[in-house]
Structure formats: C-alpha cells, structure tokens
Motif scaffolding. Structure first.
Motif, short mmCIF file in Angstrom:
data_model
loop_
_atom_site.label_atom_id
_atom_site.label_comp_id
_atom_site.label_asym_id
_atom_site.label_seq_id
_atom_site.Cartn_x
_atom_site.Cartn_y
_atom_site.Cartn_z
N GLU A 125 -0.91 5.56 10.46
CA GLU A 125 0.41 6.17 10.28
C GLU A 125 0.37 7.44 9.44
N ALA A 126 -0.80 8.04 9.28
CA ALA A 126 -0.93 9.17 8.36
C ALA A 126 -0.01 10.33 8.70
N LEU A 127 0.26 10.55 9.97
CA LEU A 127 1.06 11.70 10.38
C LEU A 127 2.54 11.53 10.12
N ARG A 128 2.99 10.30 9.83
CA ARG A 128 4.43 10.13 9.66
C ARG A 128 4.85 9.27 8.48
N ILE A 129 3.91 8.79 7.67
CA ILE A 129 4.29 7.90 6.59
C ILE A 129 4.72 8.63 5.32
N SER A 130 4.40 9.91 5.18
CA SER A 130 4.69 10.62 3.93
C SER A 130 6.18 10.60 3.56
N PRO A 131 7.13 10.83 4.49
CA PRO A 131 8.54 10.75 4.10
C PRO A 131 8.93 9.37 3.57
N LYS A 136 -6.59 -1.73 8.85
CA LYS A 136 -7.83 -0.97 9.05
C LYS A 136 -7.60 0.35 9.78
N SER A 137 -6.70 1.15 9.22
CA SER A 137 -6.46 2.49 9.75
C SER A 137 -7.71 3.35 9.60
N VAL A 138 -7.88 4.27 10.53
CA VAL A 138 -9.05 5.16 10.49
C VAL A 138 -8.61 6.63 10.32
N ASP A 139 -7.33 6.84 10.01
CA ASP A 139 -6.82 8.21 9.92
C ASP A 139 -6.47 8.62 8.49
N GLY A 140 -6.86 7.82 7.51
CA GLY A 140 -6.59 8.18 6.13
C GLY A 140 -5.27 7.66 5.59
N THR A 141 -4.60 6.76 6.29
CA THR A 141 -3.33 6.21 5.80
C THR A 141 -3.47 5.59 4.41
N PRO A 142 -4.48 4.73 4.16
CA PRO A 142 -4.60 4.14 2.81
C PRO A 142 -4.80 5.18 1.71
N ASP A 143 -5.45 6.29 2.04
CA ASP A 143 -5.67 7.33 1.03
C ASP A 143 -4.35 7.95 0.58
N LEU A 144 -3.41 8.10 1.51
CA LEU A 144 -2.10 8.63 1.14
C LEU A 144 -1.37 7.69 0.19
N VAL A 145 -1.51 6.40 0.42
CA VAL A 145 -0.88 5.43 -0.47
C VAL A 145 -1.54 5.44 -1.84
N LYS A 146 -2.84 5.52 -1.86
CA LYS A 146 -3.56 5.54 -3.13
C LYS A 146 -3.23 6.80 -3.94
N ALA A 147 -2.98 7.90 -3.24
CA ALA A 147 -2.64 9.14 -3.94
C ALA A 147 -1.30 9.01 -4.64
N ILE A 148 -0.31 8.42 -3.96
CA ILE A 148 1.01 8.29 -4.59
C ILE A 148 1.01 7.19 -5.64
N GLN A 149 0.07 6.26 -5.52
CA GLN A 149 -0.07 5.21 -6.51
C GLN A 149 -0.43 5.76 -7.89
N GLN A 150 -1.11 6.90 -7.90
CA GLN A 150 -1.45 7.54 -9.16
C GLN A 150 -0.20 7.97 -9.93
N LYS A 151 0.88 8.26 -9.22
CA LYS A 151 2.14 8.68 -9.85
C LYS A 151 3.12 7.52 -10.00
N ASP A 152 3.02 6.53 -9.13
CA ASP A 152 3.97 5.42 -9.14
C ASP A 152 3.18 4.12 -9.00
N PRO A 153 2.98 3.39 -10.10
CA PRO A 153 2.13 2.18 -10.06
C PRO A 153 2.74 1.02 -9.29
N VAL A 162 15.13 7.73 10.92
CA VAL A 162 13.87 7.32 11.53
C VAL A 162 13.50 8.31 12.63
N ARG A 163 12.23 8.65 12.64
CA ARG A 163 11.66 9.43 13.73
C ARG A 163 10.70 8.50 14.47
N MET A 164 11.18 7.90 15.55
CA MET A 164 10.45 6.81 16.18
C MET A 164 9.30 7.30 17.05
N TYR A 165 9.61 8.11 18.07
CA TYR A 165 8.61 8.50 19.05
C TYR A 165 8.73 9.98 19.35
#
Length: 409
Positions: A64-70, A91-108, A268-271
C-alpha cells in the motif's frame, strides 16, 4: 404483422414487465421514503477526557506504499482517544512497513507487525484484522478497523466514538466521501454505488432485519468486548465481504449495528480508473458471501427491475415501438394500456434515478476530477452496473489485491 397484432404482442410483453417491475418499485420506495428519518452525517468532534485511550486502530496492508501516506498522516492528527495504531502487514514488498516505521519515530502510538501465514479457509483481509485484534490492547474499549486508502479528517475517531456511545451502538461503520479523478470512473462509479443504495436502507437508518444490515469495513468501529464474544473475525474468515458478513453475524446475536454517513469525516480513493473499479469493486458488490441464495436472487430481481431496465425500456419505446407511436398519433388509445403504463412507470424510475444524483452528490469529491460532468450522466451506466453484479454473483474470486486463493474457499 398488422398493427392490431403488434399492439397485442406489445401489450402482453408490457403486462409481463409491469408484473415484474411494480413490486420491485414498491420495495424501492419503501426504502427511499425512510431517508428523511435517517441520522445526520457524522461530524468531526474534539475529544473529551472520558475518551482517553479508548480506541485501538488496526490497519491491514499489502503493498500500500503508493496510497497509505494520507491515512498515516490523518491518524497522527487524531487525539488521545486513540491508544494505539497497529498496522498489520502481509509481507509487503513495496516499502509499506518502512513508511509506518518512519512515522513511528514521531508518533509512538504506531506499531507495525507481520501477520502469520494465511491459514486454509481464510481471506487475507479478515486474517490481518483478526491478528491485529488479538495483538491489540485489552485496555481499549473500542476496536477500529481502517483501510489503507482512507483519508481521515481530524476529529474522526472522537466523533465516531461519541456518536456510537450516544446512540447505543455496539458496532458502527461509515460510508465515506469518494474521491474521483478520471472521466470513466465519474461515469461508472456512481452507478455501481447505486446498486447498494437501491438494495439497502439509507445510511443512518437502523435496520431491524439482521440479514439486511449494511456495513463498510473501510471504517469499522466495534466494541472490543463484542468482537471478543464472537471470536474476532473468525466468523467471516472466508468472506470477501467480511465487513458485511461480520456485521450481520453480530446483529444476529442481538447487538445494535449501525451504518452512518461519514462523508464529513473521511474520504477514500479506492481504485484508479473505470477498469480497476469495474474489476476490483464490482466483484464484491453482490455481497454473496453474506447473503443467502434466495436473498441474492431477490436483490438481482430488484436491481434488474428498478435500475437495469428503466432506461432500456424508455429507449425501446422511443426507437422500436411503432405500434404505440401509431396509436398515439391516430388517437386510437383512449384509456391507459399496459404499454402506456409501462412507459410511465419507467419514465418515473428514470426521473427518480436522476434525482438521486442530487442526494449522493455530497458523497463525492469531484474537485480535481477530469470530466467531472460525467457524474450527472452516470444513470446511463446503470445497465452495465447491474450486469456487473450478475457477473460477480455467480463467480467466486480467486485473486484479491494480488493474493491468489485456492478452490477451498
């Protein structure tokens, strides 16, 4: 064939169609007339101290890396009513967990976890939500499932929880405001949405029959104690419309379930585009996994009668009905006849359908859409939308969001 014989054939066909359409029209109007009594749309609200730490948010993700940021940004702006935000990644392969970990640094409050391998008989989305529920804090009173494509406004969670508690809901989900961008989806998406609006009570009406309850898993709030009592998502494990399946199972147990208008608190931006909308959304709109075979056939009859046929029948009268045209011109018809009654009924249904566009317009964000004027022509897509429901109703999905399923489901 003489004009008299042609008129007899046309009258017989018209009478048959009237017998099919009139009862369906009565059912439709019994639902539409409930509209003025529905609860108003949910409003954003500021939290109060009694909401402190009441809500655990769970988000299932798969590439979901392309649409999870909002969503991540919107959740970070929710206040202290949110105890934790658990992203369950498959088990995403597009970096989705990395986006979550980045915001986790600001919001525990943010955490990311990987769900266990998908068991036989489970669909990916309810499995991820079930894992998130089991992993969530028992100190939370509410479980809130959100999809990765949701864009929540500040005050969403507080407004949702306050409304649920004020109305005594054990489970409440929201209809969003849909973001449209391209001409094809501006034309097709409202027609597909209308297949839901015609089959079920309006958002904000308390549906008394559990088997007719509607729900939307994009924003799905449930008391944690209730979800624990029904075994989490296990009763909807193999459902591709797990939200509706679970909501109906909970309603059967006697809990109060609500479906409300959330257009003021989330988008929501579905499709992307009409083709993806047709493929991805269209194959779950039949809700067959949560519906008995008799109810499914009843819904198909209703949609065919009041949404699929009206424009086709009106066009047929205009283009290929010379007997009726001849009789009107020569004054041979003095009293209402089946063809005239059929024409009047379907003109009326077409007018109602176009009027419904005014009612659903607030449910769409068309500000940046190309060809947004096609929204007002979406009734012309109704026969296609009903066809899509038929195609989906008799096929079991074998692939969803890039994940393939065996024939065991």
């Amino acid at each position: 064939m003489t004009n008299d014989n042609a008129l007899m054939v046309e009258s017989a066909i018209s009478l048959l169609l009237l017998l099919i359409q009139v009862p369906a029209t009565a059912i439709l109007f019994s639902r539409l007339l409930k509209g003025p009594r529905r609860l108003p749309p949910i409003e954003p609200q500021q939290p109060t101290l009694e909401l402190l730490g009441k809500v655990s948010v769970v988000v299932p993700t798969l590439n979901e890396a392309l649409r999870i940021s909002p969503l991540l940004a919107g959740l970070s702006h929710q206040s202290y009513e949110v105890r934790e935000i658990i992203v369950v990644d498959s088990k995403s392969v597009d970096g989705t967990p990395d986006l979550v970990k980045a915001i986790q640094q600001k919001d525990p409050r943010f955490r990311v976890m990987t769900d266990d391998p998908l068991p036989s008989g489970w669909v990916g989305r309810p499995w991820a939500l079930h894992n998130g529920f089991l992993f969530s804090s028992e100190g939370s009173q509410w479980f809130l499932g959100l999809d990765a494509d949701i864009q929540p406004h500040p005050g969403l969670v507080a407004g949702l929880v306050k409304t649920a508690e004020a109305q005594g809901y054990d489970l409440v989900s929201l209809s969003p405001q849909f973001i449209l961008k391209y001409p094809g989806e501006c034309w097709l998406q409202p027609a597909l949405l209308m297949t839901l609006l015609y089959r079920f009570d309006p958002a904000g009406i308390n549906t008394e029959q559990p088997e007719r309850v509607m729900a939307n898993g994009q924003c799905f709030l449930c008391r944690r104690s209730v979800l624990a009592a029904v075994g989490g998502y296990s009763s909807a494990s193999g459902s591709f419309c797990d939200d509706v399946t679970l909501a109906r199972n909970i309603a059967v147990q006697g809990y109060k379930v609500g479906f409300l208008d959330g257009a003021k608190v989330l988008k929501v931006r579905m499709y992307e585009g009409a083709m993806e909308t047709w493929k991805e959304w269209g194959r779950s709109l039949d809700l067959k996994d949560a519906t008995s075979r008799s109810q499914l056939w009843g819904d198909l009859w209703l949609l065919t009668s009041v949404q699929g046929l009206p424009l086709l029948i009106v066009f047929a009268f205009l283009l290929i009905s010379p007997p009726l045209s001849y009789s009107l011109q020569t004054g041979l018809i003095a009293l209402p006849t089946p063809p005239l009654l059929l024409l009047g009924l379907n003109l009326f249904l077409v007018i109602i359908r176009f009027a419904m566009l005014i009612a659903i317009a607030p449910s769409y964000d068309r500000k940046s859409a190309k060809g947004c004027w096609l929204f007002w022509l979406s009734p012309f897509a109704d026969p296609l939308a009903v066809l899509r429901i038929f195609l989906s109703a008799f096929r079991k999905p074998r692939e969803w969001r890039g994940r393939k399923y065996s024939g065991e489901l």
